[in-house]
Design a protein around this motif. Structure first.
Motif, PDB file in Angstrom:
ATOM      1  N   ARG A 153     -11.741   1.541  -1.337  1.00  0.00           N
ATOM      2  CA  ARG A 153     -10.436   2.191  -1.538  1.00  0.00           C
ATOM      3  C   ARG A 153     -10.443   3.442  -0.662  1.00  0.00           C
ATOM      4  O   ARG A 153     -11.388   4.240  -0.714  1.00  0.00           O
ATOM      5  CB  ARG A 153     -10.202   2.569  -3.002  1.00  0.00           C
ATOM      6  CG  ARG A 153      -8.781   3.087  -3.259  1.00  0.00           C
ATOM      7  CD  ARG A 153      -8.588   3.518  -4.713  1.00  0.00           C
ATOM      8  NE  ARG A 153      -8.870   2.432  -5.633  1.00  0.00           N
ATOM      9  CZ  ARG A 153      -7.984   1.516  -6.015  1.00  0.00           C
ATOM     10  NH1 ARG A 153      -6.743   1.554  -5.533  1.00  0.00           N
ATOM     11  NH2 ARG A 153      -8.327   0.564  -6.879  1.00  0.00           N
ATOM     12  N   HIS A 187      -3.518   5.812 -12.175  1.00  0.00           N
ATOM     13  CA  HIS A 187      -2.309   5.511 -11.400  1.00  0.00           C
ATOM     14  C   HIS A 187      -2.441   4.257 -10.546  1.00  0.00           C
ATOM     15  O   HIS A 187      -1.547   3.933  -9.764  1.00  0.00           O
ATOM     16  CB  HIS A 187      -1.955   6.714 -10.509  1.00  0.00           C
ATOM     17  CG  HIS A 187      -1.684   7.966 -11.279  1.00  0.00           C
ATOM     18  ND1 HIS A 187      -0.501   8.173 -11.980  1.00  0.00           N
ATOM     19  CD2 HIS A 187      -2.454   9.068 -11.490  1.00  0.00           C
ATOM     20  CE1 HIS A 187      -0.559   9.363 -12.570  1.00  0.00           C
ATOM     21  NE2 HIS A 187      -1.721   9.924 -12.296  1.00  0.00           N
ATOM     22  N   PHE A 188      -3.564   3.544 -10.644  1.00  0.00           N
ATOM     23  CA  PHE A 188      -3.696   2.273  -9.921  1.00  0.00           C
ATOM     24  C   PHE A 188      -4.548   1.323 -10.746  1.00  0.00           C
ATOM     25  O   PHE A 188      -5.262   1.732 -11.666  1.00  0.00           O
ATOM     26  CB  PHE A 188      -4.294   2.476  -8.518  1.00  0.00           C
ATOM     27  CG  PHE A 188      -5.578   3.268  -8.465  1.00  0.00           C
ATOM     28  CD1 PHE A 188      -6.788   2.727  -8.899  1.00  0.00           C
ATOM     29  CD2 PHE A 188      -5.588   4.565  -7.963  1.00  0.00           C
ATOM     30  CE1 PHE A 188      -7.968   3.453  -8.838  1.00  0.00           C
ATOM     31  CE2 PHE A 188      -6.773   5.302  -7.890  1.00  0.00           C
ATOM     32  CZ  PHE A 188      -7.959   4.745  -8.331  1.00  0.00           C
ATOM     33  N   GLN A 210       0.827  -1.207   0.000  1.00  0.00           N
ATOM     34  CA  GLN A 210       0.000   0.000   0.000  1.00  0.00           C
ATOM     35  C   GLN A 210       0.859   1.254   0.000  1.00  0.00           C
ATOM     36  O   GLN A 210       1.838   1.364   0.744  1.00  0.00           O
ATOM     37  CB  GLN A 210      -0.932   0.041   1.207  1.00  0.00           C
ATOM     38  CG  GLN A 210      -1.863   1.246   1.137  1.00  0.00           C
ATOM     39  CD  GLN A 210      -2.719   1.431   2.363  1.00  0.00           C
ATOM     40  OE1 GLN A 210      -2.318   1.027   3.447  1.00  0.00           O
ATOM     41  NE2 GLN A 210      -3.871   2.041   2.202  1.00  0.00           N
ATOM     42  N   GLN A 211       0.494   2.179  -0.867  1.00  0.00           N
ATOM     43  CA  GLN A 211       1.115   3.500  -0.911  1.00  0.00           C
ATOM     44  C   GLN A 211       0.007   4.538  -1.041  1.00  0.00           C
ATOM     45  O   GLN A 211      -1.071   4.254  -1.576  1.00  0.00           O
ATOM     46  CB  GLN A 211       2.078   3.621  -2.096  1.00  0.00           C
ATOM     47  CG  GLN A 211       3.276   2.697  -2.032  1.00  0.00           C
ATOM     48  CD  GLN A 211       4.184   2.858  -3.250  1.00  0.00           C
ATOM     49  OE1 GLN A 211       3.769   3.402  -4.261  1.00  0.00           O
ATOM     50  NE2 GLN A 211       5.411   2.386  -3.135  1.00  0.00           N
ATOM     51  N   TRP A 212       0.296   5.742  -0.563  1.00  0.00           N
ATOM     52  CA  TRP A 212      -0.638   6.852  -0.712  1.00  0.00           C
ATOM     53  C   TRP A 212      -0.194   7.711  -1.886  1.00  0.00           C
ATOM     54  O   TRP A 212       0.926   8.214  -1.911  1.00  0.00           O
ATOM     55  CB  TRP A 212      -0.695   7.680   0.563  1.00  0.00           C
ATOM     56  CG  TRP A 212      -1.355   6.952   1.691  1.00  0.00           C
ATOM     57  CD1 TRP A 212      -0.754   6.281   2.716  1.00  0.00           C
ATOM     58  CD2 TRP A 212      -2.762   6.795   1.886  1.00  0.00           C
ATOM     59  NE1 TRP A 212      -1.689   5.725   3.542  1.00  0.00           N
ATOM     60  CE2 TRP A 212      -2.934   6.022   3.066  1.00  0.00           C
ATOM     61  CE3 TRP A 212      -3.888   7.232   1.206  1.00  0.00           C
ATOM     62  CZ2 TRP A 212      -4.194   5.678   3.557  1.00  0.00           C
ATOM     63  CZ3 TRP A 212      -5.148   6.889   1.695  1.00  0.00           C
ATOM     64  CH2 TRP A 212      -5.290   6.124   2.862  1.00  0.00           C
ATOM     65  N   LEU A 213      -1.066   7.842  -2.863  1.00  0.00           N
ATOM     66  CA  LEU A 213      -0.765   8.605  -4.066  1.00  0.00           C
ATOM     67  C   LEU A 213      -1.261  10.033  -3.880  1.00  0.00           C
ATOM     68  O   LEU A 213      -2.466  10.262  -3.702  1.00  0.00           O
ATOM     69  CB  LEU A 213      -1.450   7.970  -5.277  1.00  0.00           C
ATOM     70  CG  LEU A 213      -1.187   6.479  -5.500  1.00  0.00           C
ATOM     71  CD1 LEU A 213      -2.023   5.965  -6.675  1.00  0.00           C
ATOM     72  CD2 LEU A 213       0.292   6.230  -5.745  1.00  0.00           C
ATOM     73  N   GLU A 219      -4.918  12.501  -0.959  1.00  0.00           N
ATOM     74  CA  GLU A 219      -4.163  11.283  -1.231  1.00  0.00           C
ATOM     75  C   GLU A 219      -5.149  10.127  -1.344  1.00  0.00           C
ATOM     76  O   GLU A 219      -6.185  10.120  -0.690  1.00  0.00           O
ATOM     77  CB  GLU A 219      -3.155  11.001  -0.107  1.00  0.00           C
ATOM     78  CG  GLU A 219      -2.057  12.050   0.013  1.00  0.00           C
ATOM     79  CD  GLU A 219      -1.077  11.713   1.125  1.00  0.00           C
ATOM     80  OE1 GLU A 219       0.108  12.033   0.974  1.00  0.00           O
ATOM     81  OE2 GLU A 219      -1.510  11.121   2.144  1.00  0.00           O
ATOM     82  N   GLN A 246      -7.477   7.434 -11.194  1.00  0.00           N
ATOM     83  CA  GLN A 246      -7.615   6.033 -11.608  1.00  0.00           C
ATOM     84  C   GLN A 246      -6.516   5.522 -12.530  1.00  0.00           C
ATOM     85  O   GLN A 246      -6.207   4.339 -12.541  1.00  0.00           O
ATOM     86  CB  GLN A 246      -8.985   5.796 -12.253  1.00  0.00           C
ATOM     87  CG  GLN A 246      -9.349   6.722 -13.392  1.00  0.00           C
ATOM     88  CD  GLN A 246      -8.723   6.387 -14.721  1.00  0.00           C
ATOM     89  OE1 GLN A 246      -8.431   5.218 -14.992  1.00  0.00           O
ATOM     90  NE2 GLN A 246      -8.504   7.387 -15.547  1.00  0.00           N
ATOM     91  N   SER A 266      -5.333   5.655  -1.822  1.00  0.00           N
ATOM     92  CA  SER A 266      -4.586   4.402  -1.737  1.00  0.00           C
ATOM     93  C   SER A 266      -4.411   3.787  -3.125  1.00  0.00           C
ATOM     94  O   SER A 266      -5.320   3.843  -3.953  1.00  0.00           O
ATOM     95  CB  SER A 266      -5.316   3.422  -0.822  1.00  0.00           C
ATOM     96  OG  SER A 266      -4.657   2.163  -0.817  1.00  0.00           O
ATOM     97  N   ASN A 267      -3.258   3.181  -3.347  1.00  0.00           N
ATOM     98  CA  ASN A 267      -3.003   2.523  -4.638  1.00  0.00           C
ATOM     99  C   ASN A 267      -3.607   1.126  -4.713  1.00  0.00           C
ATOM    100  O   ASN A 267      -3.526   0.473  -5.748  1.00  0.00           O
ATOM    101  CB  ASN A 267      -1.492   2.433  -4.886  1.00  0.00           C
ATOM    102  CG  ASN A 267      -0.784   1.510  -3.904  1.00  0.00           C
ATOM    103  OD1 ASN A 267      -1.209   1.367  -2.753  1.00  0.00           O
ATOM    104  ND2 ASN A 267       0.305   0.895  -4.339  1.00  0.00           N
ATOM    105  N   ARG A 268      -4.213   0.656  -3.611  1.00  0.00           N
ATOM    106  CA  ARG A 268      -4.845  -0.666  -3.645  1.00  0.00           C
ATOM    107  C   ARG A 268      -6.083  -0.671  -2.764  1.00  0.00           C
ATOM    108  O   ARG A 268      -6.316   0.221  -1.951  1.00  0.00           O
ATOM    109  CB  ARG A 268      -3.876  -1.762  -3.201  1.00  0.00           C
ATOM    110  CG  ARG A 268      -3.443  -1.693  -1.758  1.00  0.00           C
ATOM    111  CD  ARG A 268      -2.851  -3.027  -1.298  1.00  0.00           C
ATOM    112  NE  ARG A 268      -2.315  -2.986   0.049  1.00  0.00           N
ATOM    113  CZ  ARG A 268      -3.068  -3.081   1.144  1.00  0.00           C
ATOM    114  NH1 ARG A 268      -4.378  -3.164   1.054  1.00  0.00           N
ATOM    115  NH2 ARG A 268      -2.511  -3.063   2.340  1.00  0.00           N
TER     116      ARG A 268
END
Length: 386
Positions: free
Chosen positions: A383, A310-311, A174-177, A210, A308, A212-214
């Motif tokens: 998400r 970006h994930f 998990q990363q915060w975009l 921000e 969207q 989440s990427n997942r």
């Protein structure tokens, strides 16, 4: 315009795919309606056929003969302008027409449509045909989720088949975009098909956020359950808390606690929960409460659309914090087609993305799904944003 041959191929693929989804069913499965939101598979087969008969063949094919004059009453869904219809909650009482006759109806209309599409069609008919094809694709997803509800509420929890995969794992950390505040463009712009609720294209101002990427996983939601998430009113909207109490909700749909371990019903029958798989079958109420518990929130549909690319998305419909409302300049189409989206723009939340049962060639970044906040028989997930 799309050439007629391409449209005919898309139409034919769509018609055959619906019937392929029904092949694993027993004949008795076709008629069951456990709750009002779930329609019997037989009704889906007939309704998607009626759409082409009512909106295209009846008005545009010379000398077309209706398959059965009673079928408009049986298979009309919610089109007030097209006359009386069977009450939605009574669809499971339709032991007649039988499954064989419904398939006869499908094949009759499919063949009539193929004959009709052998010649050039007008832009007006092309537009209706595109809506009809994607309408059937929508029902393919509903068909699958309705079949799952029917089988998942059968005391034997039977398999649908051995091949369908519902719970693939996102193998990413998990990363915060982050996204900067500013003015962004929202809505459909390409020349390809979209629904009228994706128009008009417009600008909207967004604050820093921000995302989440997942998606949230089963293991993460189990932490919420174990922490007493369903028993602490502080996490819930007032309506959501009433829903929890009235419905005695303590877990997502299809989850079962067996000898201290979590299991869920899948199309392969009852299985142990995969902790790494993305959560699904939760309501907006549960999604909101989980986000509150995590000190986060759900993204708005505009934030989702901006982010969207970006994930990865498409395995779960994702609840957003946005109410289902018209875009600036939205106008309903005249006649019955105008009933397709606009009249539902009240008391519903927007979902974005798609799911493992979304039909091929159907969803896109601007697609706006919508359901009432208590519903969860679709493949709905979470998400987070902040």
């Amino acid at each position: 315009m799309i050439d007629t041959e391409t449209l005919l191929q898309l139409f034919t693929e769509t018609r055959y795919h619906t019937e392929a989804l029904c092949k694993p069913l027993e004949i008795e499965d076709y008629v069951v309606q456990p709750v009002v939101d779930v329609s019997p598979p037989k009704w889906h087969l007939g309704h998607t056929t009626w759409f082409f008969e009512e909106f295209i063949l009846k008005h545009h094919k010379p000398n077309y003969i209706l398959f059965d004059e009673d079928f408009a009453f049986v298979f009309n869904s919610y089109y007030e302008s097209l006359g009386k219809r069977v009450i939605r909650s009574d669809r499971g009482n339709l032991s007649r027409p039988g499954v064989t006759k419904v398939y006869d109806y499908r094949h009759y209309v499919t063949n009539e449509m193929k004959e009709f599409l052998a010649s050039e069609i007008s832009e007006e008919v092309e537009e209706i045909l595109n809506i009809g094809i994607h309408h059937e694709k929508q029902h393919q997803e509903l068909l699958m989720t309705d079949i799952k509800y029917i089988l998942g509420n059968n005391p034997l929890l039977p398999k649908y088949n051995n091949d369908f995969t519902e719970h693939s794992v996102e193998k990413i950390t998990q990363q915060w975009l982050p996204f900067k505040e500013g003015v962004y463009e929202i809505g459909h712009t390409e020349g390809s098909f979209c629904y009228d609720n994706e128009l008009g294209h417009h600008k909207t101002y967004i604050q820093d956020f921000e995302i989440s990427n997942r998606l949230v996983t089963n293991a993460e939601f189990i932490e919420f359950i174990d922490a007493g998430g369903y028993t602490d009113f502080n996490h819930w909207h007032a309506d959501g808390w009433e829903w929890v109490k009235l419905e005695n909700q303590v877990q997502p749909m299809y989850w079962h606690s067996i000898e201290g371990e979590w299991h869920y019903y899948t199309f392969q029958g009852l299985q142990k929960i995969d902790p790494k798989a993305p959560l699904c079958h939760v309501s907006y109420y549960e999604a909101f409460a989980y986000a509150q518990w995590k000190g986060c929130r759900l993204p708005t549909e505009f934030e989702w659309e901006i982010a969207q690319q970006h994930f990865d998305w498409g395995s779960r419909w994702e609840w957003t914090e946005s109410s289902y409302l018209p875009y600036p300049g939205y106008t309903k189409a005249p006649g019955a087609i105008g009933e397709y989206n606009g009249k539902f723009m009240v008391n519903q939340k927007v979902l974005r993305g798609g799911s493992v049962v979304t039909a091929p060639k159907h969803t896109r970044p601007t697609y706006r799904n919508f359901f009432q906040p208590n519903l969860r028989w679709q493949y709905t997930g979470i998400r987070l944003a902040r």
